[in-house]
Design an enzyme around this catalytic site. Structure first.
Site, PDB file in Angstrom:
ATOM      1  N   GLY A  53       9.944  -3.143 -14.619  1.00 47.37           N
ATOM      2  CA  GLY A  53      10.183  -2.017 -15.516  1.00 47.37           C
ATOM      3  C   GLY A  53       9.267  -2.226 -16.709  1.00 47.37           C
ATOM      4  O   GLY A  53       8.142  -2.660 -16.556  1.00 47.37           O
ATOM      5  N   GLU A  54       9.769  -1.990 -17.889  1.00 44.81           N
ATOM      6  CA  GLU A  54       8.992  -2.178 -19.116  1.00 44.81           C
ATOM      7  C   GLU A  54       9.641  -3.318 -19.890  1.00 44.81           C
ATOM      8  O   GLU A  54      10.762  -3.189 -20.372  1.00 44.81           O
ATOM      9  CB  GLU A  54       8.976  -0.878 -19.916  1.00 44.81           C
ATOM     10  N   SER A  55       8.950  -4.444 -19.990  1.00 42.68           N
ATOM     11  CA  SER A  55       9.574  -5.673 -20.511  1.00 42.68           C
ATOM     12  C   SER A  55      10.053  -5.549 -21.953  1.00 42.68           C
ATOM     13  O   SER A  55      11.103  -6.098 -22.301  1.00 42.68           O
ATOM     14  CB  SER A  55       8.622  -6.866 -20.367  1.00 42.68           C
ATOM     15  N   CYS A  82       7.928  -8.821 -11.798  1.00 46.14           N
ATOM     16  CA  CYS A  82       7.100  -8.078 -12.740  1.00 46.14           C
ATOM     17  C   CYS A  82       7.621  -8.245 -14.172  1.00 46.14           C
ATOM     18  O   CYS A  82       7.505  -9.323 -14.745  1.00 46.14           O
ATOM     19  CB  CYS A  82       6.984  -6.625 -12.306  1.00 46.14           C
ATOM     20  N   ARG A 109       1.515 -10.304 -20.420  1.00 48.16           N
ATOM     21  CA  ARG A 109       1.936  -8.970 -19.970  1.00 48.16           C
ATOM     22  C   ARG A 109       0.721  -8.130 -19.575  1.00 48.16           C
ATOM     23  O   ARG A 109      -0.365  -8.311 -20.114  1.00 48.16           O
ATOM     24  CB  ARG A 109       2.674  -8.221 -21.094  1.00 48.16           C
ATOM     25  N   ILE A 137       1.824  -3.707  -9.977  1.00 47.47           N
ATOM     26  CA  ILE A 137       1.856  -2.478 -10.773  1.00 47.47           C
ATOM     27  C   ILE A 137       1.888  -2.879 -12.250  1.00 47.47           C
ATOM     28  O   ILE A 137       2.906  -3.376 -12.733  1.00 47.47           O
ATOM     29  CB  ILE A 137       3.078  -1.608 -10.427  1.00 47.47           C
ATOM     30  N   ARG A 138       0.768  -2.707 -12.939  1.00 52.88           N
ATOM     31  CA  ARG A 138       0.652  -3.140 -14.352  1.00 52.88           C
ATOM     32  C   ARG A 138       1.276  -4.518 -14.517  1.00 52.88           C
ATOM     33  O   ARG A 138       2.090  -4.767 -15.403  1.00 52.88           O
ATOM     34  CB  ARG A 138       1.308  -2.133 -15.292  1.00 52.88           C
ATOM     35  N   HIS A 173       5.917  -6.910  -6.726  1.00 55.39           N
ATOM     36  CA  HIS A 173       7.191  -6.264  -6.386  1.00 55.39           C
ATOM     37  C   HIS A 173       7.587  -6.538  -4.933  1.00 55.39           C
ATOM     38  O   HIS A 173       7.352  -5.706  -4.057  1.00 55.39           O
ATOM     39  CB  HIS A 173       7.087  -4.755  -6.621  1.00 55.39           C
ATOM     40  N   GLU A 175      10.357  -6.272  -3.607  1.00 58.27           N
ATOM     41  CA  GLU A 175      11.399  -5.332  -3.177  1.00 58.27           C
ATOM     42  C   GLU A 175      10.804  -4.061  -2.573  1.00 58.27           C
ATOM     43  O   GLU A 175      11.533  -3.262  -1.977  1.00 58.27           O
ATOM     44  CB  GLU A 175      12.329  -4.991  -4.348  1.00 58.27           C
TER      45      GLU A 175
END
Length: 192
Positions: A53-55, A82, A109, A137-138, A173, A175
């Protein structure tokens, strides 16, 4: 004997983690996977997934929901992906993120740049006989693994998979894509 896995459900790809762990535990009667939003949700868990997600957002929500100490003191295994890898570290390059100090490593990051720079890689992972299709992903990378942290995979940008005791962290990821080998490796390492 059943295994109880929680998925930190504050932000990010929560449903994908729940689905992957449910599938990985399908042959373990009495197992369950639950979302974790409050301290009381951690009771009785054998393991916890901290999703991507967004850390910085997840870090703020952990604080807002009073989960920092309970997560930092969680005694079960942690499966971090991630943004979860960023949060599980003991050092990160961004002062806005309060890490949980679960795994001795330094993480950078967004090491891959913008969303457009995201990619898939066939990755050799220690403990797997065949390469794993890793979706970045990023993604972050670990630039250093500290004492007790075993490097499981790396790419030119840095370390992308580690294990420290019952904890595992991935810059990618696992998952996504239906390959549950890393989930099963993690579950086997729990000793339950």
């Amino acid at each position: 004997m059943g295994v109880k896995v929680g998925v930190l459900a504050l932000q990010g790809d929560v449903s994908e983690h729940i689905a992957a762990f449910r599938q990985a535990l399908a042959d373990r009667p009495g197992s369950m996977v639950i979302p974790v939003r409050h301290t009381e949700d951690l009771a009785g868990l054998d393991a916890l997934a901290i999703p991507g997600g967004e850390s910085t957002t997840i870090s703020r929500l952990i604080e807002k929901n009073g989960l920092y100490e309970p997560l930092a003191e969680f005694e079960g295994g942690v499966f971090a992906t991630c943004a979860g890898m960023v949060l599980a570290a003991d050092r990160v390059d961004d002062p806005r993120v309060r890490t949980l100090n679960l795994i001795s490593m330094h993480v950078t990051r967004n090491a891959f740049g913008r969303q457009v720079d995201s990619r898939e890689v066939l990755l050799a992972v220690k403990g797997l006989s065949e390469p794993f299709r890793a979706v970045f992903i990023r993604a972050p990378v670990a630039t250093e693994a500290g004492p007790g942290t075993e490097v499981l995979a790396r790419i030119p940008e840095g370390i992308v998979a580690v294990r420290n005791g019952r904890h595992m962290a991935f810059a990618f990821h696992p998952e996504l894509g239906g390959d549950l080998r890393l989930h099963r490796m993690f579950l086997e390492g729990l000793g339950v």
